[in-house]
Design a protein around this motif. Structure first.
Motif, PDB file in Angstrom:
ATOM      1  N   THR A  13      36.025 -11.859 -30.971  1.00  0.00           N
ATOM      2  CA  THR A  13      34.734 -11.370 -30.374  1.00  0.00           C
ATOM      3  C   THR A  13      34.556 -11.859 -29.083  1.00  0.00           C
ATOM      4  O   THR A  13      34.175 -11.096 -28.083  1.00  0.00           O
ATOM      5  N   PHE A  57      19.557  -7.225 -24.606  1.00  0.00           N
ATOM      6  CA  PHE A  57      20.074  -6.276 -25.290  1.00  0.00           C
ATOM      7  C   PHE A  57      21.276  -7.047 -26.293  1.00  0.00           C
ATOM      8  O   PHE A  57      21.294  -6.945 -27.204  1.00  0.00           O
ATOM      9  N   TYR A  58      21.836  -7.765 -25.356  1.00  0.00           N
ATOM     10  CA  TYR A  58      22.985  -8.526 -26.234  1.00  0.00           C
ATOM     11  C   TYR A  58      22.415  -9.601 -26.881  1.00  0.00           C
ATOM     12  O   TYR A  58      23.090  -9.960 -27.994  1.00  0.00           O
ATOM     13  N   ALA A  60      19.614  -9.628 -28.730  1.00  0.00           N
ATOM     14  CA  ALA A  60      19.167  -8.981 -29.715  1.00  0.00           C
ATOM     15  C   ALA A  60      20.276  -8.578 -30.741  1.00  0.00           C
ATOM     16  O   ALA A  60      20.379  -8.736 -31.966  1.00  0.00           O
ATOM     17  N   LEU A  61      21.318  -8.074 -30.105  1.00  0.00           N
ATOM     18  CA  LEU A  61      22.760  -7.644 -31.133  1.00  0.00           C
ATOM     19  C   LEU A  61      23.274  -8.765 -31.820  1.00  0.00           C
ATOM     20  O   LEU A  61      23.359  -8.742 -32.965  1.00  0.00           O
ATOM     21  N   SER A  62      23.254 -10.018 -30.936  1.00  0.00           N
ATOM     22  CA  SER A  62      24.032 -11.134 -31.504  1.00  0.00           C
ATOM     23  C   SER A  62      22.953 -11.447 -32.630  1.00  0.00           C
ATOM     24  O   SER A  62      23.356 -12.129 -33.610  1.00  0.00           O
ATOM     25  N   LEU A  64      20.991  -9.978 -34.422  1.00  0.00           N
ATOM     26  CA  LEU A  64      20.844  -9.152 -35.541  1.00  0.00           C
ATOM     27  C   LEU A  64      22.162  -9.272 -36.452  1.00  0.00           C
ATOM     28  O   LEU A  64      22.029  -9.363 -37.530  1.00  0.00           O
ATOM     29  N   CYS A  65      23.415  -9.459 -35.705  1.00  0.00           N
ATOM     30  CA  CYS A  65      24.611  -9.646 -36.478  1.00  0.00           C
ATOM     31  C   CYS A  65      24.254 -10.986 -37.389  1.00  0.00           C
ATOM     32  O   CYS A  65      24.783 -11.077 -38.547  1.00  0.00           O
ATOM     33  N   TYR A  68      21.833 -10.598 -40.348  1.00  0.00           N
ATOM     34  CA  TYR A  68      22.281  -9.910 -41.386  1.00  0.00           C
ATOM     35  C   TYR A  68      23.286 -10.564 -42.151  1.00  0.00           C
ATOM     36  O   TYR A  68      23.874 -10.113 -43.217  1.00  0.00           O
ATOM     37  N   ARG A  76      29.729 -10.374 -39.980  1.00  0.00           N
ATOM     38  CA  ARG A  76      28.839  -9.993 -38.967  1.00  0.00           C
ATOM     39  C   ARG A  76      27.955 -11.232 -38.549  1.00  0.00           C
ATOM     40  O   ARG A  76      27.934 -11.461 -37.259  1.00  0.00           O
ATOM     41  N   GLY A  80      28.399 -12.260 -34.568  1.00  0.00           N
ATOM     42  CA  GLY A  80      27.141 -12.742 -33.761  1.00  0.00           C
ATOM     43  C   GLY A  80      27.291 -13.908 -33.064  1.00  0.00           C
ATOM     44  O   GLY A  80      26.748 -14.009 -31.658  1.00  0.00           O
ATOM     45  N   ILE A  83      29.300 -13.333 -29.749  1.00  0.00           N
ATOM     46  CA  ILE A  83      28.569 -12.464 -28.983  1.00  0.00           C
ATOM     47  C   ILE A  83      27.871 -13.723 -28.200  1.00  0.00           C
ATOM     48  O   ILE A  83      27.517 -13.795 -27.069  1.00  0.00           O
TER      49      ILE A  83
END
Length: 164
Positions: A13, A57-58, A60-62, A64-65, A68, A76, A80, A83
């Motif tokens: 990743t 953005f990145y 938040a993506l990290s 969330l991964c 979850y 996931r 995360g 990232i």
């Protein structure tokens, strides 16, 4: 998940994020989202830039991964973490070292870091949407390594680069 698999996913990743960053920078930031990224290519008196929204953005993506994937520490979670690791390195290399947004890291005699700085300066040589080159963050074209090896290391203590 085995430790080896977790390390492999995180590493893949992290390395994959360099391609994602290059692609997004070249085709999206210098494309449809130029109105946000432009703030990074022009001098301004502000501490923050519209370009800083990409961090959200990145991040938040990290996040969330990680959230979850946390209950089972599945793929996931480790994506995360990869990232987040890339984002941390990006912050220190790009924002702190290259642009001097925090003033605790001084000039470096390291050839890789100097080559990276030269490539980034070349990217900022163009202040418009078109005509830039060198869109990556950690990968440096071999020509800048050659320049960094030929050019003597800086002797003066100070920031490596002001914000271009």
């Amino acid at each position: 998940m085995t430790t080896l698999a977790a390390v492999g996913i995180t590493t893949a990743t992290f390395l994959g994020m360099e391609f994602v960053a290059w692609f997004m920078h070249k085709f999206v930031l210098h494309g449809a989202l130029w109105f946000l990224h432009r703030s990074h290519h022009v001098r301004h008196p502000h501490h923050f830039e519209r370009n800083d929204f990409f961090f959200l953005f990145y991040g938040a993506l990290s996040m969330l991964c990680i959230i979850y994937g946390s209950p089972t520490k599945d793929w996931r979670f480790w994506v995360g973490i990869g990232i987040a690791a890339y984002g941390s390195v990006y912050f220190f290399v790009h924002d702190v070292l290259i642009h001097g947004r925090l003033r605790f890291w001084r000039k470096s005699g390291n050839a890789y870091l100097r080559a990276l700085n030269m490539a980034h300066k070349m990217h900022h040589k163009t202040t418009g949407r078109d005509g830039s080159q060198e869109f990556g963050m950690l990968w440096v074209s071999p020509r800048y390594f050659a320049l960094a090896w030929r050019k003597p290391a800086p002797k003066v203590r100070g920031r490596i680069s002001s914000h271009q």
